[in-house]
Design an enzyme around this catalytic site. Structure first.
Site, PDB file in Angstrom:
ATOM      1  N   ASP A  82       0.854  -1.197   0.000  1.00  0.00           N
ATOM      2  CA  ASP A  82       0.000   0.000   0.000  1.00  0.00           C
ATOM      3  C   ASP A  82       0.893   1.252   0.000  1.00  0.00           C
ATOM      4  O   ASP A  82       1.851   1.341   0.780  1.00  0.00           O
ATOM      5  CB  ASP A  82      -0.864  -0.049   1.269  1.00  0.00           C
ATOM      6  N   HIS A 212      -9.656   5.060  -1.086  1.00  0.00           N
ATOM      7  CA  HIS A 212      -8.813   5.062   0.123  1.00  0.00           C
ATOM      8  C   HIS A 212      -9.559   5.831   1.218  1.00  0.00           C
ATOM      9  O   HIS A 212     -10.544   6.508   0.942  1.00  0.00           O
ATOM     10  CB  HIS A 212      -7.474   5.749  -0.164  1.00  0.00           C
ATOM     11  N   GLY A 213      -9.045   5.744   2.453  1.00  0.00           N
ATOM     12  CA  GLY A 213      -9.651   6.513   3.541  1.00  0.00           C
ATOM     13  C   GLY A 213     -11.046   6.031   3.882  1.00  0.00           C
ATOM     14  O   GLY A 213     -11.966   6.826   4.085  1.00  0.00           O
TER      15      GLY A 213
HETATM   16  P1  13P Z   1      -8.209   4.795   6.676  1.00  0.00           P
HETATM   17  O1  13P Z   1      -7.126   4.570   7.665  1.00  0.00           O
HETATM   18  O2  13P Z   1      -8.712   6.189   6.694  1.00  0.00           O
HETATM   19  O3  13P Z   1      -9.309   3.787   6.797  1.00  0.00           O
HETATM   20  O4  13P Z   1      -7.564   4.629   5.233  1.00  0.00           O
HETATM   21  C1  13P Z   1      -6.807   3.476   4.956  1.00  0.00           C
HETATM   22  C2  13P Z   1      -6.140   3.626   3.644  1.00  0.00           C
HETATM   23  O5  13P Z   1      -6.639   4.267   2.737  1.00  0.00           O
HETATM   24  C3  13P Z   1      -4.845   2.973   3.462  1.00  0.00           C
HETATM   25  O6  13P Z   1      -4.269   3.251   2.236  1.00  0.00           O
END
Ligand code: 13P
Length: 335
Positions: A82, A212-213
């Protein structure tokens, strides 16, 4: 089935209109916890390590540990890097046996992002490894105590449709992470996803899209995003937060606690529940059952396979195991 590339996994997800959850591993305990959650949900899963988390682990040790664990189960698992920050890190992941890598050049101007991503794609594709790129910038990435600061999405960094088209055509990545109002870590205020932009990017690029996120986005928005073309959802902060809360609750209730394994057990139990719940919301639960199966499988009822390695909750079996069992029965009868 076990190991699968991101390309193959997301092609099944696109066809069957669901998203695969990608969860970050920061310690050894998470490996079995995440795999168990996926097995119990009959769901494929993506296990990923983010380069920003390298400070918590020994990448060359934990990478192969994830791959070995993934190879032993029959659900499809993609082992993914990642937010790889350099060509060198991508090479380390490929050498460790990862089936997929993300190269994140989103902080560069588009020309440079494309140039570096292309280099990664050429190398990774030549050995059958998938690549995720990022266009537009999600932002908000932080670790440790810094992750407690909430961020708002920066509109000027949202993915532009024209740039997404160019990025896709010039880099040939297998998946594309986009910025449509999502940020890593905690959200300042409510997330406000730009679904119109998502539709336009989906229609213009026809490539599996990544959100993501994931932590902080509502179930309703997840379902909408998946219905509009998101096929991979990254989720980490939410499970980390749940683990911390459960440890705190345990310590409040058990002031004399001295057992570290029990503490870890509480944390991992809450991670497992959180992840199982996310897999249901993302629509990937049940995708490994016979009728939906991404791998060649049958259900428990039809094959009656009894193997101590296989968890009773899981309904699929590997084709090779089935063949082995049948061959053994035939041999026994011949004897
Ligand atoms: P969060 O930690 O906000 O869930 O996002 C994870 C992510 O996008 C890792 O690349």
């Amino acid at each position: 089935m076990s190991l699968i590339t991101l390309k193959d996994l997301l092609s099944h997800a696109r066809e069957n209109k669901y998203a695969v959850g990608a969860f970050n591993i920061t310690n050894l305990d998470l490996i079995d916890t995440l795999i168990d959650a996926a097995i119990e949900e009959n769901s494929p899963i993506i296990l990923q390590i983010a380069e920003v988390h390298f400070k918590y682990l020994n990448f060359e040790e934990i990478g192969p540990a994830i791959i070995n664990a993934a190879k032993k189960v029959r659900i499809p698992i993609c082992v993914h890097l990642d937010h790889g920050q350099s060509f060198q890190t991508v090479m380390r992941a490929i050498r460790a046996g990862f089936t997929s890598v993300m190269f994140d050049g989103s902080h560069h101007p588009i020309e440079e992002n494309i140039r570096q991503t292309k280099e990664v794609v050429n190398a990774a594709h030549s050995v059958g490894v998938s690549v995720e790129g990022e266009i537009g910038a999600v932002g908000g990435e932080a670790i440790g105590e810094q992750a407690a600061t909430a961020h708002a999405a920066e509109k000027s960094l949202f993915t532009k449709v024209e740039e997404a088209i160019r990025f896709k055509e010039e880099t040939n990545t297998d998946a594309m992470a986009i910025a449509i109002g999502n940020v890593h870590g905690l959200y300042k205020g409510e997330p406000d996803l730009d679904f119109d932009r998502l539709i336009q990017i989906r229609d213009a690029t026809k490539v599996p899209l990544v959100l993501h996120g994931g932590s902080g986005i509502s179930d309703q928005d997840f379902k909408k995003a998946v219905s509009l073309g998101i096929n991979k959802i990254n989720f980490y902060t939410g499970m980390s937060q749940k683990a911390v809360i459960s440890v705190k609750e345990y310590l409040d209730k058990t002031p004399g606690a001295i057992s570290y394994p029990d503490l870890v057990g509480k944390a991992m139990q809450s991670v497992k529940e959180t992840v199982r719940d996310r897999l249901r919301v993302f629509g990937s639960s049940g995708m490994c059952t016979a009728e939906k199966s991404i791998c060649i499988s049958c259900d428990e009822e039809s094959c009656q396979l009894e193997d101590p390695r296989f968890k009773p909750e899981s309904k699929t079996v590997l084709y090779s195991d089935l063949v082995e069992r049948i061959s053994k029965e035939v041999l026994d009868q011949l004897k």
